[in-house]
Scaffold this active site. Structure first.
Site, mmCIF file in Angstrom:
data_model
loop_
_atom_site.group_PDB
_atom_site.id
_atom_site.type_symbol
_atom_site.label_atom_id
_atom_site.label_comp_id
_atom_site.label_asym_id
_atom_site.label_seq_id
_atom_site.Cartn_x
_atom_site.Cartn_y
_atom_site.Cartn_z
ATOM 1 N N SER A 695 0.808 -1.221 0.000
ATOM 2 C CA SER A 695 0.000 0.000 0.000
ATOM 3 C C SER A 695 0.842 1.273 0.000
ATOM 4 O O SER A 695 0.284 2.360 -0.187
ATOM 5 C CB SER A 695 -0.938 0.004 1.214
ATOM 6 O OG SER A 695 -0.201 0.027 2.415
ATOM 7 N N LYS A 738 -6.272 3.652 8.682
ATOM 8 C CA LYS A 738 -5.376 4.609 8.018
ATOM 9 C C LYS A 738 -5.948 6.025 8.073
ATOM 10 O O LYS A 738 -5.199 6.996 8.285
ATOM 11 C CB LYS A 738 -5.140 4.171 6.578
ATOM 12 C CG LYS A 738 -4.331 2.884 6.463
ATOM 13 C CD LYS A 738 -4.127 2.458 5.031
ATOM 14 C CE LYS A 738 -3.282 1.181 4.962
ATOM 15 N NZ LYS A 738 -3.045 0.736 3.577
#
Length: 822
Positions: A695, A738
């Site tokens: 990611s 996140k």
């Protein structure tokens, strides 16, 4: 051999010794096998036969380097203790195995001043250490040492009579210390401390202390032996009396243990166990009747029967399910988590409508401290059943689940059966805690053993190795929790329904603290809730400046710290006779009680623009974190250097990002020669923490573009997403964690992959309102957000044009269809 000591040279060959310390006046053989050591012995024999002996400093003793007596100044490989012994080589002899036997006699203590040479053999410069004259106090100590040495001999200490006769005539304090120490069998460190003590009286005093320790050890052993002898005699007498009692009972016509066996039989018939289990238990009871009740086999059989009658074969908890009551309990125990509560209520509703249905096994997955175990406790309370927890963290033995076979000494059932006996019902709510931390070794795989336990088609006849008959586990409601899924075996994961329990936002933590944590902690610390109040600003200070976690454990610890200090303050005022007054915990008071702040909002400076630094987002077991991915260029040949303890997937992601930027160099207005004339160094700070995952690919690409174009990157924008070779941005996981990590760092703008729109839409409205999310599909979209003066267009613009034209065509066709329908 003290003759000629004044003629000893200032420099002598060095013979390092292993596992032995040589004292003056000590004669012993030394076996030499190394060539360098043999050359040192030959050099001594060729000159005046004097050689310097000192023991190696072993790795075990490096912790004692703080002692002056154990100082080492010579460098490896000759790292011997500074204080050693000058010895005389009496004779040498070659042995058949290639070694050389060297007979030496210690002459005098000496101190190494320095290493003069190391090849072809070591030579050290040294000075002799001579002892002082004797005093009256030393004479008294000499007598005491001789007396203690004579006391040790009766305990079996091997000290030759010749040595005792020799010591009787010794009056010199230093010589007596050397003779006794060399015959005590001391460890290297203890012997070296004695040898290196310069004052002879102090040296003898240390020897005297060691003698007293030896004497105390022998005395303790003697007392232990006497105690064991008395216990043995007592045991024999008890055995004799027991045999007599048995004979008397036999004459009276009584069978030993008969009443106990009959009682066990009655319990077997009343417990309501299955016919197979009842048959096995009655069979074992009949065997027990024929056994000697004092035999070990009888004890094992009796223990087995006691386990069987104690199991809840038919006992169940009365559970009446009311949906409104269940919802009320879930709301009382947990704040938020609406989606998870809805799934739990659906699960309970199905249980109410079809009690016999083999429902799924819920597994709560999330960071520590988010309430996974307490959710299981709430389910049990809502259903009116007992709650039990089995911790599986670190379990490596299959017998922990299935139990041991009765043939083994100390055999016991597995944890499932043990827990059922403890809880006393056959239908509890059983939480399998930390199921992701199961291990496996040569003793078996407990995760595989759990397959039968958690399979509704098999667990109605679960067979524990100890009880050796089927036991019905189908009425147990199994729940599980874990911090991560990748460590759970696929077959076990297939039997679980995964429910993700994400971290809490700042607003949720603040609300939970006020509603749950503060009243709980105040009550635990004996305070009156009416006399202690926490201001909202103080709670927010604790959340933002003293904790940085997805869960609530650290937050609760800090709140508890404040209340404990307040409890002490109130208790001290009570003793002084002062009236209790309302205490308001303000941010100032909270900071005074907790000390300096641990975390600061400016750890990541969102207002400072930087070159070659991309802000990424990571998902860890403890929640979300931001990553500052730093790229710098150096003169070189195009090599990519990766540091920061990156995993294989992240390394490949970095290589993919570099290849993508290099392929789009023309569109990004990057000089292609830079890729071959400069090395690229990518570093992710916090190098001690392992990092992995794809990611961070898009954030790495942003940092690379910034470094190659020398443009500033906005630090108030965080990006996350996997990048492809053609600049497309692929979806990622852990969106909630996140986004919360970005908010904790003060970042209010985040780039997410377009395919993560669904994950973002599931976040609470309070979180979505606080963050500006840009959904991106390609690298060009990300660069437009991260670079304010974006003067380049990504090479993937053609894809964008194609997508745009495709969308326009779709839009037109939809319009045409609508017009036709109209």
């Amino acid at each position: 051999m003290s003759q000629g000591i004044d003629k000893v040279a200032d420099c002598l060959p060095l013979l390092p010794l292993k596992d032995i310390v040589v004292f003056p006046q000590m004669i012993l053989p030394v076996f030499v096998s190394e060539d360098i050591c043999m050359r040192a012995v030959d050099a001594a024999c060729a000159k005046d036969r004097f050689i310097f002996l000192s023991a190696f400093r072993s790795e075990i003793n490096r912790e004692h380097d703080t002692f002056f007596e154990l100082r080492v100044s010579t460098p490896p490989p000759f790292d011997v203790y500074d204080v050693g012994t000058v010895a005389s080589v009496m004779r040498t002899r070659k042995l058949p195995d290639g070694r050389t036997k060297v007979l030496i006699q210690g002459v005098s203590r000496a101190l190494i001043l320095g290493l003069k040479q190391s090849d072809p053999y070591p030579v050290v410069s040294m000075k002799l250490l001579l002892d002082k004259e004797i005093t009256q106090e030393g004479e008294a100590l000499c007598r005491s040492v001789k007396e203690q040495l004579e006391k040790i001999v009766p305990f079996g200490r091997s000290i030759s009579p010749d040595l005792l006769m020799l010591i009787e005539d010794v009056t010199d304090v230093g010589r007596l210390a050397n003779l006794v120490a060399s015959n005590l069998g001391l460890k290297i460190v203890e012997a070296q401390k004695v040898l290196a003590t310069s004052d002879p009286f102090e040296r003898l005093r240390k020897v005297h202390t060691l003698l007293l320790r030896e004497l105390e050890s022998y005395t303790s052993q003697s007392r232990g032996y006497s105690h064991s002898k008395e216990e043995s005699a007592k045991s024999q007498r008890e055995q004799y009396l027991r045999e007599q009692l048995k004979a008397l009972k036999h004459e009276l016509g009584e069978l030993d243990g008969k009443e106990e066996v009959e009682d066990l039989k009655d319990k077997i018939l009343k417990t309501g166990m299955t016919s197979e289990a009842q048959s096995e238990c009655l069979k074992q009871a009949r065997r027990l009747e024929r056994m000697n009740q004092d035999s070990s086999e009888a004890t094992l059989t009796r223990t087995y029967l006691e386990w069987m009658v104690d199991l809840p074969w038919t006992k169940v908890s009365d559970s009446k399910i009311e949906m409104s009551h269940c919802k009320k309990i879930l709301d009382e125990d947990h704040y938020g988590l609406e989606k998870i509560k809805d799934r739990i209520l659906e699960y309970i509703a199905v249980k109410k409508l079809n009690p016999d249905l083999k429902g799924p096994i819920l597994c709560f997955v999330g960071p520590p401290g988010v309430g996974k175990t307490s959710l299981g406790r709430s389910i049990a309370r809502a259903l009116g059943r007992k709650f039990v927890r089995i911790s599986l963290g670190g379990v490596r033995d299959e017998a922990e689940i299935r139990g041991h076979r009765r043939t083994y000494v100390g055999a016991m059932p597995g944890r499932i059966i043990q827990t059922l006996k403890t809880v006393g019902t056959r239908n509890p709510v059983m939480m399998l805690d930390e199921i992701d931390k199961l291990g496996a070794d040569y003793k078996g795989d407990p995760a595989s053993a759990l397959l039968e336990v958690l399979d509704p088609e098999q667990n109605h006849s679960f067979s524990d190795h100890y009880i050796s008959v089927p036991f019905d586990l189908s009425q147990i409601i199994f729940l599980a929790n874990a911090n991560r899924l990748d460590t759970i075996p696929a077959a076990l994961r297939d039997r679980l329904e995964i429910i993700e329990v994400s971290g809490y936002s700042e607003e949720e933590k603040s609300e939970i603290t006020r509603q749950y944590i503060i009243p709980k902690v105040i009550g635990q610390n004996g305070l009156n809730p009416d006399l202690v109040q926490f201001q909202d600003t103080a709670v927010n200070l604790v959340i933002n400046s003293y904790t940085r976690e997805s869960g609530l454990r650290s937050l609760e610890k800090h709140i508890a710290t404040i209340t404990r200090k307040l409890a002490r303050y109130i208790a001290e005022n009570d003793e002084k006779g002062k009236d209790r007054k309302l205490v308001k915990v303000t941010p100032k008071i909270a900071k005074e009680l907790l000390g300096e702040e641990r975390y600061f909002s400016d750890d990541h400076d969102i207002y400072k623009k930087r070159i070659g630094v991309g802000v990424g987002l990571a998902y860890t077991q403890a929640g979300g974190e931001i990553l500052e991915l730093e790229v710098t260029l150096m003169n070189g040949n195009g090599k990519l250097i990766l540091t920061g303890q990156l995993g294989d997937v992240m390394k490949e992601s970095a290589q993919t990002a570099l290849t993508c930027v290099r392929a789009l160099a023309k569109d990004l207005k990057i000089d292609a020669d830079k890729f071959t004339t400069q090395d690229i160094h990518l570093h992710v700070p916090a190098g001690a923490i392992p990092k992995d995952g794809p990611s961070a690919g898009i954030a790495i690409a942003v940092a690379l573009v910034s470094a190659f174009t020398n443009q500033y990157v906005s630090q108030d924008v965080a990006v996350t997403g996997e990048i492809t070779l053609h600049g497309r941005v692929l979806p990622i996981g852990g969106v909630r964690e996140k986004v919360l990590a970005a908010l904790r760092a003060g970042i209010r703008k985040v780039c997410l992959p377009d395919k993560n729109r669904g994950s973002f839409s599931e976040l609470p409205l309070t979180i979505r309102r606080r963050i500006d999310v840009r959904f991106v599909t390609k690298l060009d979209d990300v660069l437009k957000v991260c670079f304010e003066n974006n003067e380049f267009a990504s090479g993937s613009s053609s894809d964008g044009e194609n997508n745009q034209s495709r969308q326009e065509r779709t839009s037109k066709s939809v319009d045409n269809i609508s017009a036709a329908n109209g």
